[in-house]
Write a protein that holds these residues in place. Structure first.
Motif, PDB file in Angstrom:
ATOM      1  N   SER A 106      -2.975  -2.979   2.812  1.00 36.02           N
ATOM      2  CA  SER A 106      -2.036  -3.870   3.494  1.00 36.02           C
ATOM      3  C   SER A 106      -0.633  -3.294   3.412  1.00 36.02           C
ATOM      4  N   THR A 107      -0.015  -3.117   4.566  1.00 38.37           N
ATOM      5  CA  THR A 107       1.311  -2.502   4.602  1.00 38.37           C
ATOM      6  C   THR A 107       2.166  -3.100   5.708  1.00 38.37           C
ATOM      7  N   GLY A 108       3.476  -3.043   5.486  1.00 35.11           N
ATOM      8  CA  GLY A 108       4.405  -3.408   6.543  1.00 35.11           C
ATOM      9  C   GLY A 108       4.756  -2.181   7.369  1.00 35.11           C
ATOM     10  N   ARG A 109       4.311  -1.023   6.874  1.00 37.78           N
ATOM     11  CA  ARG A 109       4.646   0.236   7.564  1.00 37.78           C
ATOM     12  C   ARG A 109       3.396   0.755   8.284  1.00 37.78           C
ATOM     13  N   THR A 110       3.051   0.105   9.372  1.00 37.58           N
ATOM     14  CA  THR A 110       1.810   0.505  10.060  1.00 37.58           C
ATOM     15  C   THR A 110       1.913   1.938  10.589  1.00 37.58           C
ATOM     16  N   ALA A 133      -3.272  -8.627 -10.503  1.00 41.27           N
ATOM     17  CA  ALA A 133      -1.913  -8.877 -10.001  1.00 41.27           C
ATOM     18  C   ALA A 133      -0.900  -8.219 -10.921  1.00 41.27           C
ATOM     19  N   CYS A 134      -0.066  -7.349 -10.362  1.00 42.41           N
ATOM     20  CA  CYS A 134       0.907  -6.661 -11.220  1.00 42.41           C
ATOM     21  C   CYS A 134       2.334  -6.738 -10.706  1.00 42.41           C
ATOM     22  N   GLY A 135       2.556  -7.222  -9.488  1.00 43.27           N
ATOM     23  CA  GLY A 135       3.917  -7.068  -8.956  1.00 43.27           C
ATOM     24  C   GLY A 135       4.477  -8.266  -8.224  1.00 43.27           C
ATOM     25  N   ALA A 170       0.798  -1.233   0.000  1.00 43.56           N
ATOM     26  CA  ALA A 170       0.000   0.000   0.000  1.00 43.56           C
ATOM     27  C   ALA A 170       0.831   1.284   0.000  1.00 43.56           C
ATOM     28  N   SER A 171       1.950   1.298   0.707  1.00 46.62           N
ATOM     29  CA  SER A 171       2.722   2.551   0.782  1.00 46.62           C
ATOM     30  C   SER A 171       3.602   2.763  -0.444  1.00 46.62           C
ATOM     31  N   GLY A 172       3.686   1.769  -1.310  1.00 49.87           N
ATOM     32  CA  GLY A 172       4.517   1.904  -2.507  1.00 49.87           C
ATOM     33  C   GLY A 172       3.818   2.731  -3.577  1.00 49.87           C
ATOM     34  N   GLY A 173       4.482   2.857  -4.721  1.00 49.01           N
ATOM     35  CA  GLY A 173       3.958   3.698  -5.801  1.00 49.01           C
ATOM     36  C   GLY A 173       2.639   3.187  -6.350  1.00 49.01           C
ATOM     37  N   VAL A 174       2.606   1.910  -6.760  1.00 57.01           N
ATOM     38  CA  VAL A 174       1.370   1.341  -7.306  1.00 57.01           C
ATOM     39  C   VAL A 174       0.270   1.400  -6.243  1.00 57.01           C
ATOM     40  N   GLY A 175       0.620   0.965  -5.028  1.00 57.71           N
ATOM     41  CA  GLY A 175      -0.364   0.893  -3.951  1.00 57.71           C
ATOM     42  C   GLY A 175      -0.959   2.254  -3.616  1.00 57.71           C
ATOM     43  N   ASP A 199      -2.068  -5.370   8.589  1.00 58.87           N
ATOM     44  CA  ASP A 199      -0.628  -5.587   8.771  1.00 58.87           C
ATOM     45  C   ASP A 199      -0.178  -6.658   7.767  1.00 58.87           C
ATOM     46  N   ARG A 200       0.788  -6.320   6.921  1.00 55.27           N
ATOM     47  CA  ARG A 200       1.154  -7.253   5.842  1.00 55.27           C
ATOM     48  C   ARG A 200       1.697  -8.584   6.365  1.00 55.27           C
ATOM     49  N   ASN A 201       2.185  -8.579   7.629  1.00 55.37           N
ATOM     50  CA  ASN A 201       2.686  -9.844   8.202  1.00 55.37           C
ATOM     51  C   ASN A 201       1.585 -10.900   8.276  1.00 55.37           C
ATOM     52  N   ASP A 208      -0.027  -6.082 -17.160  1.00 57.50           N
ATOM     53  CA  ASP A 208       1.299  -5.698 -17.659  1.00 57.50           C
ATOM     54  C   ASP A 208       1.232  -4.288 -18.214  1.00 57.50           C
ATOM     55  N   SER A 209       2.170  -3.468 -17.802  1.00 56.88           N
ATOM     56  CA  SER A 209       2.184  -2.081 -18.294  1.00 56.88           C
ATOM     57  C   SER A 209       3.128  -1.895 -19.474  1.00 56.88           C
ATOM     58  N   VAL A 210       4.133  -2.783 -19.577  1.00 58.83           N
ATOM     59  CA  VAL A 210       5.240  -2.512 -20.503  1.00 58.83           C
ATOM     60  C   VAL A 210       4.792  -2.575 -21.963  1.00 58.83           C
TER      61      VAL A 210
HETATM   62  P1  NDP Z   1       7.468   0.237  -4.530  1.00 60.12           P
HETATM   63  O1  NDP Z   1       8.809  -0.231  -4.101  1.00 60.12           O
HETATM   64  O2  NDP Z   1       7.148   1.682  -4.546  1.00 60.12           O
HETATM   65  O3  NDP Z   1       6.352  -0.483  -3.631  1.00 60.12           O
HETATM   66  C1  NDP Z   1       6.368  -1.844  -3.317  1.00 60.12           C
HETATM   67  C2  NDP Z   1       5.728  -2.007  -1.947  1.00 60.12           C
HETATM   68  O4  NDP Z   1       5.571  -3.398  -1.681  1.00 60.12           O
HETATM   69  C3  NDP Z   1       6.573  -1.472  -0.814  1.00 60.12           C
HETATM   70  O5  NDP Z   1       6.395  -0.100  -0.624  1.00 60.12           O
HETATM   71  C4  NDP Z   1       6.042  -2.284   0.336  1.00 60.12           C
HETATM   72  O6  NDP Z   1       4.828  -1.695   0.779  1.00 60.12           O
HETATM   73  C5  NDP Z   1       5.692  -3.622  -0.298  1.00 60.12           C
HETATM   74  N1  NDP Z   1       6.747  -4.618  -0.087  1.00 60.12           N
HETATM   75  C6  NDP Z   1       8.079  -4.479  -0.335  1.00 60.12           C
HETATM   76  N2  NDP Z   1       8.733  -5.610  -0.012  1.00 60.12           N
HETATM   77  C7  NDP Z   1       7.794  -6.481   0.447  1.00 60.12           C
HETATM   78  C8  NDP Z   1       7.846  -7.819   0.952  1.00 60.12           C
HETATM   79  N3  NDP Z   1       8.994  -8.489   1.054  1.00 60.12           N
HETATM   80  N4  NDP Z   1       6.693  -8.392   1.339  1.00 60.12           N
HETATM   81  C9  NDP Z   1       5.520  -7.734   1.258  1.00 60.12           C
HETATM   82  N5  NDP Z   1       5.412  -6.456   0.806  1.00 60.12           N
HETATM   83  C10 NDP Z   1       6.536  -5.857   0.402  1.00 60.12           C
HETATM   84  O7  NDP Z   1       7.219  -0.394  -5.974  1.00 60.12           O
HETATM   85  P2  NDP Z   1       6.067  -0.049  -7.030  1.00 60.12           P
HETATM   86  O8  NDP Z   1       4.820   0.283  -6.308  1.00 60.12           O
HETATM   87  O9  NDP Z   1       6.592   0.872  -8.053  1.00 60.12           O
HETATM   88  O10 NDP Z   1       5.911  -1.463  -7.727  1.00 60.12           O
HETATM   89  C11 NDP Z   1       5.296  -2.528  -6.995  1.00 60.12           C
HETATM   90  C12 NDP Z   1       5.499  -3.841  -7.728  1.00 60.12           C
HETATM   91  O11 NDP Z   1       4.806  -3.808  -8.963  1.00 60.12           O
HETATM   92  C13 NDP Z   1       6.951  -4.171  -8.054  1.00 60.12           C
HETATM   93  O12 NDP Z   1       7.150  -5.547  -7.893  1.00 60.12           O
HETATM   94  C14 NDP Z   1       7.077  -3.792  -9.513  1.00 60.12           C
HETATM   95  O13 NDP Z   1       8.077  -4.520 -10.156  1.00 60.12           O
HETATM   96  C15 NDP Z   1       5.696  -4.134 -10.017  1.00 60.12           C
HETATM   97  N6  NDP Z   1       5.293  -3.383 -11.184  1.00 60.12           N
HETATM   98  C16 NDP Z   1       4.801  -4.093 -12.248  1.00 60.12           C
HETATM   99  C17 NDP Z   1       4.354  -3.454 -13.359  1.00 60.12           C
HETATM  100  C18 NDP Z   1       3.760  -4.247 -14.457  1.00 60.12           C
HETATM  101  O14 NDP Z   1       3.734  -3.784 -15.594  1.00 60.12           O
HETATM  102  N7  NDP Z   1       3.242  -5.430 -14.185  1.00 60.12           N
HETATM  103  C19 NDP Z   1       4.465  -1.993 -13.498  1.00 60.12           C
HETATM  104  C20 NDP Z   1       4.904  -1.316 -12.282  1.00 60.12           C
HETATM  105  C21 NDP Z   1       5.327  -2.015 -11.187  1.00 60.12           C
HETATM  106  P3  NDP Z   1       4.499  -1.522   2.339  1.00 60.12           P
HETATM  107  O15 NDP Z   1       5.718  -0.913   2.955  1.00 60.12           O
HETATM  108  O16 NDP Z   1       3.305  -0.625   2.361  1.00 60.12           O
HETATM  109  O17 NDP Z   1       4.218  -2.901   2.862  1.00 60.12           O
END
Ligand code: NDP
Length: 331
Positions: A183-187, A246-248, A161-166, A203-205, A273-275
């Motif tokens: 869902s985040t690891g950064r509560t 599902a994207c990541g 959730a705290s990441g870019g996509v989330g 909590d992502r755990n 897929d974005s690419v």
């Molecule tokens: P970020 O690094 O910004 O965000 C990823 C988030 O995932 C983190 O902020 C964290 O969120 C969580 N995370 C990191 N490590 C773990 C772990 N070990 N277990 C559980 N959660 C974890 O990346 P983006 O948001 O830019 O990208 C997210 C994913 O999507 C990447 O895997 C990227 O490769 C993929 N992606 C795929 C694309 C596609 O075309 N399919 C396009 C863009 C991205 P928190 O701290 O909140 O838990």
């Protein structure tokens, strides 16, 4: 006329099989082939850029390489009937920053097919605040909408959730009236995530260790950028007929799941897929962002950063220490 400029260039030593990167003076003559040259004004750092810079994953498949999979700028030369000098354009993906030089320099040369006209209601900097992460979040939201999900169906879970996509996914879903669980690891980021529109923090755990093949039906759908055991557990908590986009693979690229959610609850796992996404789908995703995204929330997600610090920022991003999205101005 050629011009020299500084670019971040990744090279590979074939003897030691190691890569290294640094700021190097290059010329517009060095730019790869393409029918449109762009003065890059803004770029950003995605997870994939961070992988390319750190070398943690073999993202770069041609050397030397200028990373930067997202570009916003204006056309300075064009052999394409679709673009003229001065047009404001954006570019996401298409293997740029992997096999074709990307946005970490003042100029880039692209195939016109890869470009989109900048959405009218967003500035170039805002487009990069979204970047591939934001546009992928929009593609994921569209997958849920295409599956027929509406706010009345129930809560949508967003992982990573705290990441870019989330972060963008939460904002967009909230703008569309969905109830969102984050869902985040950064509560400690609860206030930030609730500010974006999440009403529940998970909590992502609780999702990262192997769980039951079928669990309580909690969510109508989900946007998952984490993969691995997390995605398997998410699938087990989806309501009858629900959909997961599902994207990541932030946790891992494996998927230790069972078929139970699919065969007993009719759950759909929709890949995003974005690419290589076709142009029409990209335009629709950017139009959705332009129309729906709350600009104040976008500002909340965005941090301006110094492109000269890409190496330490890439380490931070991989370590999950970057909140939301980074934007670089290219002087
Ligand atoms: P970020 O690094 O910004 O965000 C990823 C988030 O995932 C983190 O902020 C964290 O969120 C969580 N995370 C990191 N490590 C773990 C772990 N070990 N277990 C559980 N959660 C974890 O990346 P983006 O948001 O830019 O990208 C997210 C994913 O999507 C990447 O895997 C990227 O490769 C993929 N992606 C795929 C694309 C596609 O075309 N399919 C396009 C863009 C991205 P928190 O701290 O909140 O838990």
């Amino acid at each position: 006329m050629s011009e020299t400029f500084d670019a971040y260039v990744i090279t590979r030593d074939e003897e030691t099989k190691t890569q290294s990167g640094g700021w190097t003076t290059v010329s517009t003559d060095d730019l790869p082939e393409g029918d449109v040259t762009i003065r890059v004004r803004h770029t950003t750092m995605n997870y994939k850029d961070a992988l390319a810079i750190t070398g943690k994953s073999p993202v770069v498949r041609r050397f030397p390489m200028v990373p930067g999979i997202d570009i916003a700028g204006e056309v300075t030369a064009s052999d394409s009937p679709d673009y003229k000098v001065g047009d404001e354009v954006i570019m996401n993906g298409w293997g740029v920053g992997e096999v074709h030089w990307g946005g970490y320099g003042k100029y880039a040369r692209m195939k016109s097919d890869w470009l989109l006209k900048k959405p009218e209601g967003l500035s170039g900097a805002q487009c990069m605040a979204l970047g591939t992460a934001g546009y992928t979040a929009a593609l994921c939201v569209q997958r849920l909408q295409d599956a027929g999900l509406t706010p009345e169906d129930g809560t949508i879970l967003v992982t990573g959730a705290s990441g870019g996509v989330g972060s963008v996914a939460i904002s967009l879903l909230a703008a569309l009236g969905f109830t969102v669980a984050a869902s985040t690891g950064r509560t400690e980021e609860e206030a930030y995530l609730k500010g974006l529109g999440a009403t529940e923090i998970v909590d992502r755990n609780t999702l990262s260790e192997k769980g039951r093949p079928l669990d309580k039906e909690l969510y109508a759908g989900a946007i998952d950028s984490v993969g691995s055991t997390t995605l398997a557990n998410v699938l087990s908590k989806i309501k009858y007929d629900g959909t997961v986009a599902a994207c990541g693979l932030a946790q891992g690229f494996d998927l230790p799941a069972t078929v139970m959610p699919f065969i007993l609850r009719g759950v759909t796992l929709a890949g995003v897929d974005s690419v290589m996404a076709p142009k029409a789908r990209r335009e629709a995703a950017w139009a959705l962002l332009d129309k729906q995204l709350d600009r104040a929330k976008l500002a909340e997600i965005t941090q301006s950063a110094d492109i000269r610090e890409v190496e330490s920022l890439a380490d931070d991003l991989i370590a999950g220490k970057v909140r939301g999205r980074l934007v670089f101005d290219i002087d």
